[in-house]
Design an enzyme around this catalytic site. Structure first.
Site, mmCIF file in Angstrom:
data_model
loop_
_atom_site.group_PDB
_atom_site.id
_atom_site.type_symbol
_atom_site.label_atom_id
_atom_site.label_comp_id
_atom_site.label_asym_id
_atom_site.label_seq_id
_atom_site.Cartn_x
_atom_site.Cartn_y
_atom_site.Cartn_z
ATOM 1 N N ARG A 53 6.493 1.410 4.910
ATOM 2 C CA ARG A 53 6.414 0.150 4.174
ATOM 3 C C ARG A 53 4.969 -0.023 3.759
ATOM 4 N NH1 ARG A 53 2.732 -1.043 6.958
ATOM 5 N NH2 ARG A 53 2.776 -3.078 5.967
ATOM 6 N N ALA A 55 2.986 -1.381 -0.066
ATOM 7 C CA ALA A 55 3.176 -0.995 -1.465
ATOM 8 C C ALA A 55 2.742 0.440 -1.785
ATOM 9 C CB ALA A 55 2.461 -2.012 -2.364
ATOM 10 N N ASP A 243 1.555 -6.836 -2.780
ATOM 11 C CA ASP A 243 2.589 -5.905 -3.224
ATOM 12 C C ASP A 243 2.723 -5.889 -4.728
ATOM 13 O OD1 ASP A 243 3.269 -7.015 -0.407
ATOM 14 O OD2 ASP A 243 4.313 -5.097 -0.562
HETATM 15 C C1 LIG Z 1 -1.203 -2.518 0.970
HETATM 16 S S1 LIG Z 1 0.340 -3.207 0.620
HETATM 17 C C2 LIG Z 1 0.674 -3.985 2.134
HETATM 18 C C3 LIG Z 1 1.645 -5.104 1.970
HETATM 19 O O1 LIG Z 1 2.996 -4.654 2.174
HETATM 20 C C4 LIG Z 1 3.572 -5.465 3.188
HETATM 21 O O2 LIG Z 1 4.922 -5.716 2.977
HETATM 22 P P1 LIG Z 1 6.026 -4.798 3.748
HETATM 23 O O3 LIG Z 1 5.507 -4.554 5.145
HETATM 24 O O4 LIG Z 1 7.280 -5.646 3.704
HETATM 25 O O5 LIG Z 1 6.154 -3.547 2.932
HETATM 26 C C5 LIG Z 1 2.764 -6.736 3.134
HETATM 27 O O6 LIG Z 1 3.121 -7.557 2.041
HETATM 28 C C6 LIG Z 1 1.394 -6.156 2.991
HETATM 29 O O7 LIG Z 1 0.399 -7.052 2.591
#
Ligand SMILES: CSC[C@H]1O[C@H](OP(=O)(O)O)[C@H](O)[C@@H]1O
Length: 370
Positions: A53, A55, A243
């Site tokens: 996970r 972005a 993201d």
């Molecule tokens: C460097 S992008 C990180 C960003 O992604 C996370 O979301 P997820 O864990 O659901 O993919 C979160 O928004 C972070 O800030």
């Protein structure tokens, strides 16, 4: 970054030269396990279930998902179907669409016999580019922390971050955490308030894990504690990831980011967002049009954890039968953002600021809509 002294990226091609290894982030922090992706479905599932996970890492995984799909079938139809399947995994992180656009540009005009090699070459280059991009984000954000330290000589710089925007969200280094690693490595006295980040707890489970592994002082806090700490003067700045950031500087990030930005604004605390250019959506002129992922209610009503005897289990934490809503992101308007930390420099969260840094990137012709 390093785990027990050994350097890792979050994704890499295995020794067989074609299957793809990832760190399975659903096992952290209690177990460090890798997983092997051998098919398009494996890659799509890894993104959807959040084994990977963040972005930039979602984009990198999708890129290798195209490689795995083309190994099975390098036809135009298979290529388009693979991109469609991967694009459907998670709607908010624009790096997913960006990476698929990059892969299509690299292979669609290649003869079928060359497509697999071209795809793996482009995916590898995307990962190498992400590492360098995040390193530069760290370099460009570092002076902000150094200047904060100079304003309070001999004292610790306290930085609040939300969710995980560290090396586990990218291929290496991270975005929001990259300047923090640079500052720590330079010997500056930094401490990080780590929002636990309900409901998936990326802060408590991932940010705390990676900061601890690197020896960066940090304290996990409940999501609702940040405003109180800001009121008490215990937060010198906030740095988060994103993201998807629109052309006017509105920022989509993990749910709860907007509330931190409001508290920062109310307390005069600088609120920075760190991002690579691949996270800018030039096709959107404001955050209202960013698709917000709605994830399952079970992520709110249940929690994973480790029992006293070391077993990792899932427990109910809510009244049985009560409905739950789970929007996974929110949008922070540009007016609440003090600055955007990118690989090309730091700019205001405005169209002018972004275009000054990314002038040659704003060409819309290479961007598909969601
Ligand atoms: C460097 S992008 C990180 C960003 O992604 C996370 O979301 P997820 O864990 O659901 O993919 C979160 O928004 C972070 O800030």
């Amino acid at each position: 970054m390093k785990i027990d002294g050994r350097h890792y990226r979050t994704i890499w091609v295995a020794e067989d030269g074609w299957s793809v290894e990832i760190i399975d982030q659903t096992k952290l922090p209690f177990s460090f396990e890798t997983a092997r992706l051998t098919t398009l479905d494996d890659a799509a599932r890894a993104i959807k279930t959040m084994q990977v996970r963040g972005a930039p890492l979602i984009g990198a995984t999708a890129a290798y998902g195209v490689c795995l799909a083309l190994r099975a079938d390098a036809s135009d139809a298979a290529l388009e179907a693979a991109c469609e399947a991967l694009l459907a995994t998670r709607p908010t992180a624009v790096n997913l669409r960006w990476a698929l656009d990059e892969m299509l540009a690299a292979v669609r005009n290649q003869p079928r016999e060359n497509r697999v090699a071209s795809a793996y070459a482009r995916a590898a280059a995307l990962c190498d580019e992400d590492v360098e991009t995040c390193r530069r984000i760290g370099e460009n954000g570092f002076p902000l922390i150094r200047e904060a330290a100079e304003r309070k000589p001999g004292e610790t710089v306290n930085i609040l971050t939300h969710c995980n925007a560290g090396w586990l969200a990218c291929v290496d280094w991270g975005t929001a955490l990259a300047p923090i690693y640079m500052a720590h490595n330079a010997g500056l006295p930094v401490h990080v308030w780590v929002d636990e980040t309900r409901p998936r707890n990326q802060g408590a489970a991932l940010t705390a894990f990676e900061l601890g592994a690197h020896g960066v002082p940090h304290t996990i806090i409940a999501d609702n504690a940040g405003g109180h700490l800001m009121q008490a003067g215990k937060v010198d700045m906030c740095i988060t990831g994103t993201d998807r950031t629109t052309a006017n500087g509105d920022v989509a990030n993990k749910i709860g980011t907007y509330l931190k930005a409001l508290a920062a604004w109310d307390n005069g605390v600088p609120f920075y967002v760190a991002l690579p250019g691949s996270t800018i959506d030039w096709t959107l002129q404001g955050g209202a049009d960013i698709p917000i992922e709605q994830r399952g209610a079970d992520e709110v009503t249940h929690m994973n954890g480790r029992t006293a005897d070391g077993e990792v289990i899932t427990v109910d934490i809510a009244a049985p039968g009560s409905p739950a809503a789970n929007p996974a992101f929110d949008v922070t308007p540009a007016r609440l953002v003090s600055g955007l930390i990118t690989e090309r420099g730091v700019c205001a969260a405005t169209r002018e600021g972004l275009e000054d840094l990314f002038r040659n990137e704003t060409d819309m012709t290479s961007r598909r809509s969601d």
